[in-house]
Design an enzyme around this catalytic site. Structure first.
Site, PDB file in Angstrom:
ATOM      1  N   ARG A  69      -0.189  10.131   5.378  1.00  0.00           N
ATOM      2  CA  ARG A  69      -1.368   9.322   5.057  1.00  0.00           C
ATOM      3  C   ARG A  69      -1.764   8.272   6.093  1.00  0.00           C
ATOM      4  O   ARG A  69      -2.783   7.610   5.931  1.00  0.00           O
ATOM      5  CB  ARG A  69      -1.214   8.621   3.698  1.00  0.00           C
ATOM      6  CG  ARG A  69      -0.951   9.571   2.553  1.00  0.00           C
ATOM      7  CD  ARG A  69      -1.259   8.959   1.217  1.00  0.00           C
ATOM      8  NE  ARG A  69      -0.573   7.704   1.007  1.00  0.00           N
ATOM      9  CZ  ARG A  69      -0.874   6.854   0.036  1.00  0.00           C
ATOM     10  NH1 ARG A  69      -1.875   7.125  -0.777  1.00  0.00           N
ATOM     11  NH2 ARG A  69      -0.209   5.734  -0.122  1.00  0.00           N
ATOM     12  N   ASP A  70      -1.002   8.088   7.155  1.00  0.00           N
ATOM     13  CA  ASP A  70      -1.420   7.134   8.185  1.00  0.00           C
ATOM     14  C   ASP A  70      -1.017   7.635   9.571  1.00  0.00           C
ATOM     15  O   ASP A  70      -0.410   6.914  10.360  1.00  0.00           O
ATOM     16  CB  ASP A  70      -0.817   5.758   7.910  1.00  0.00           C
ATOM     17  CG  ASP A  70      -1.561   4.628   8.638  1.00  0.00           C
ATOM     18  OD1 ASP A  70      -2.713   4.857   9.064  1.00  0.00           O
ATOM     19  OD2 ASP A  70      -1.000   3.535   8.792  1.00  0.00           O
ATOM     20  N   VAL A  71      -1.365   8.882   9.848  1.00  0.00           N
ATOM     21  CA  VAL A  71      -1.068   9.485  11.150  1.00  0.00           C
ATOM     22  C   VAL A  71      -2.060   8.937  12.170  1.00  0.00           C
ATOM     23  O   VAL A  71      -3.268   9.092  12.033  1.00  0.00           O
ATOM     24  CB  VAL A  71      -1.154  11.021  11.076  1.00  0.00           C
ATOM     25  CG1 VAL A  71      -0.907  11.636  12.453  1.00  0.00           C
ATOM     26  CG2 VAL A  71      -0.163  11.559  10.059  1.00  0.00           C
TER      27      VAL A  71
END
Length: 219
Positions: A69-71
């Site tokens: 979710r936060d690449v």
């Protein structure tokens, strides 16, 4: 996540003072953000070598029912180990577990009313608070390809809400429009990764395979 390309968590707990802690492996090197700050852009081969390893870590996470979710470049570390560069995906602190029944997440975790993640790299379905799965991480990898190959992300503004609107409504421009030297095969891989419809995107494992082939990397 026990994978060569995911940072290892060795221990965790709570101190006597009530402070939660994690003990992770010690890394030697720098983030992809620092790499891009120094060099501006990457060659297609360099981009491929880094992002294939990112995709392989994500594929393992997705197989275990975990969406990162936060690449983004800040969460990709270029670790040097005895002369070898090993890419490590960092910060699984914003992960979401996938529903084992249908393989999708039906609701985003929010903090103080905001969707968790970074708008410049966030998939449209997450900004809509719609159902999503590991292909939302694939979208983020596709956006990273823009940054690494073209020197910029496709949607940028000082106002995160403007970025969110562009992610929802605007089609990313072809990479070769921003940087003509990008090979057509690599552009095709990137454009598939950033498809607005998540069902048209590859899985992380498929993206790793396609990217390696497009960049001419050895299997």
């Amino acid at each position: 996540i026990a994978h060569r390309n995911a940072v290892s968590v060795l221990d965790f707990g709570i101190t006597g003072l009530g402070i939660a802690y994690l003990v992770m492996e010690l890394l030697d090197g720098h983030t992809l953000t620092e790499e891009l700050r120094r060099h501006g852009v990457c060659s297609p081969e360099r981009c491929g070598r880094i992002l294939v390893q990112v995709c392989e870590a994500l594929a393992e996470a997705h197989a275990q029912g975990i969406v990162h979710r936060d690449v983004k470049p800040e969460n990709v570390f270029l670790h040097h180990d005895d002369g070898e560069e090993i890419v490590k995906v960092l910060d699984f602190g914003t992960v979401k577990l996938i529903d084992a029944a249908d393989g999708i997440v039906t609701k985003n975790l929010t903090i103080a009313g905001h969707v968790v993640g970074t708008p410049e790299y966030m998939a449209p379905e997450r900004l809509r608070d719609d159902t999503y799965d590991g292909r939302s991480d694939v979208y983020s990898v596709g956006i990273m390809m823009y940054r690494m190959l073209c020197g910029r992300v496709p949607f940028h503004s000082d106002d995160p809400y403007v970025v969110a609107v562009m992610q929802l409504n605007n089609t990313p421009p072809p990479l070769r429009m921003l940087e003509p030297s990008v090979p057509e095969a690599v552009e095709r891989v990137a454009l598939r990764a950033v498809a607005k419809d998540r069902t048209r995107r590859p899985s992380a494992a498929e993206l790793a395979r396609d990217l390696a082939e497009a960049c001419g990397l050895e299997a």
